[in-house]
Motif scaffolding. Structure first.
Motif, mmCIF file in Angstrom:
data_model
loop_
_atom_site.group_PDB
_atom_site.id
_atom_site.type_symbol
_atom_site.label_atom_id
_atom_site.label_comp_id
_atom_site.label_asym_id
_atom_site.label_seq_id
_atom_site.Cartn_x
_atom_site.Cartn_y
_atom_site.Cartn_z
ATOM 1 N N ALA A 31 20.114 56.819 10.746
ATOM 2 C CA ALA A 31 18.945 57.187 11.550
ATOM 3 C C ALA A 31 18.952 56.499 12.902
ATOM 4 C CB ALA A 31 17.666 56.851 10.794
ATOM 5 N N ARG A 32 19.718 55.404 13.021
ATOM 6 C CA ARG A 32 19.823 54.692 14.290
ATOM 7 C C ARG A 32 21.235 54.813 14.865
ATOM 8 N NH1 ARG A 32 17.446 49.200 15.094
ATOM 9 N NH2 ARG A 32 17.153 50.149 17.152
ATOM 10 N N ASP A 33 21.945 55.866 14.474
ATOM 11 C CA ASP A 33 23.263 56.219 15.023
ATOM 12 C C ASP A 33 24.385 55.303 14.551
ATOM 13 O OD1 ASP A 33 22.328 58.438 16.604
ATOM 14 O OD2 ASP A 33 21.476 56.963 17.982
ATOM 15 N N VAL A 34 24.164 54.520 13.496
ATOM 16 C CA VAL A 34 25.229 53.684 12.914
ATOM 17 C C VAL A 34 25.791 54.484 11.749
ATOM 18 C CG1 VAL A 34 25.821 51.448 11.931
ATOM 19 C CG2 VAL A 34 23.940 51.637 13.586
ATOM 20 N N LYS A 35 26.936 55.121 11.984
ATOM 21 C CA LYS A 35 27.402 56.165 11.071
ATOM 22 C C LYS A 35 28.669 55.800 10.304
ATOM 23 C CE LYS A 35 25.252 59.547 14.118
ATOM 24 N NZ LYS A 35 25.468 60.661 15.066
ATOM 25 N N PHE A 36 29.182 54.600 10.539
ATOM 26 C CA PHE A 36 30.334 54.132 9.773
ATOM 27 C C PHE A 36 30.260 52.613 9.723
ATOM 28 C CE2 PHE A 36 34.653 53.253 8.506
ATOM 29 C CZ PHE A 36 35.049 54.368 7.797
#
Length: 267
Positions: A31-36
């Protein structure tokens, strides 16, 4: 925007009071663009338990190693090598030296550190390095063990600009955590301004070292965004630019294609 938490301990988060489960943690991060994220082990039994917790997920990779503060009992170097050969493992560590808490295990720490680098060279996997009150020995062992053969990152960097320069000369990457946001961290901010964008990573080191404004609370991968926002200001770029650069650096260092991460290539 696509951010990577390059160092977290997902097995150390509070799943009783703060998070429903691991999926909840990952959803908060996304949700805060931390995707990995890279889930980092500190003991070999802990690595196995961490695998049981996380399983095979498209947005989490593993590092396998023994932290320098976990040298009270010897471990089997052959087992480290065997576990680290797993394709899901992209790095060795975290390893390194910590003389602040356990100077009495100095010799064992050094032997372990050297072995991690040797395994990293053999497997072509980089090392994730922790150092505290051991700057000169850390740099010396990295040189002596020819760390250029596998590469690596000094995680949760708290050293000075001069040390950063020496690490960069060895081809190292440097990762910044929430400590850079702390009021008394001006020397660290100077180092962050010095490190070029193409050699920089961001991390949380969850559940430790939450950035301002969460300092004193449990850290979590979602807060990588706060570190990135702060670092972008230090570097004089927007967060999108910093996110793209640090994601590309993560891909390059850990030999994970951007397509595997789920990130778009830089243009």
């Amino acid at each position: 925007m696509f951010l990577v938490d390059s160092h977290c301990h997902l097995d150390g988060l509070d799943y009783e009071n703060l998070h429903k489960d691991l999926d909840d943690v990952l959803a908060k991060a996304a949700a805060r663009d931390v995707k990995f994220m890279l889930a980092v082990a500190t003991t070999l039994p802990g690595y196995k338990a961490m695998q049981q917790l996380i399983g095979d997920r498209h947005n989490v990779a593993y590092s396998c190693g023994v932290h320098p503060l976990n040298q009270a009992e010897e471990y089997d170097f052959a087992e480290l090598r065997q576990l680290a050969a797993d394709p899901r493992v992209v790095a060795l560590g975290e390893t390194g030296l910590d003389y602040y808490y356990q100077p009495e295990t100095k010799a064992r720490q050094q032997a372990s550190f050297r072995e991690h680098i040797r395994v990293g060279r053999d497997l072509n996997k980089p090392v994730i390095v922790h150092t505290r009150d051991a700057r000169e020995d850390t740099l010396a062992i990295l040189r002596e063990e020819q760390v250029e053969g596998c590469g690596g990152v000094l995680h949760c960097f708290t050293e000075d600009r001069d040390t950063a320069g020496k690490l960069l000369d060895m081809g190292f990457y440097i990762s910044f955590s929430g400590i850079v946001t702390f009021r008394n961290a001006e020397a660290l901010r100077e180092a962050a301004r010095f490190v070029p964008l193409d050699r920089m990573l961001v991390e949380t080191d969850s559940p430790y070292l939450a950035p301002v404004p969460y300092r004193g609370k449990e850290n979590q991968p979602a807060y990588t965004r706060d570190v990135a926002d702060y670092m972008a200001v230090l570097k004089g770029v927007d967060t999108e630019t910093l996110a793209a650069a640090t994601t590309q650096n993560f891909s390059d260092l850990f030999h994970i294609p951007l397509s595997r991460l789920g990130a778009a290539p830089l243009v």
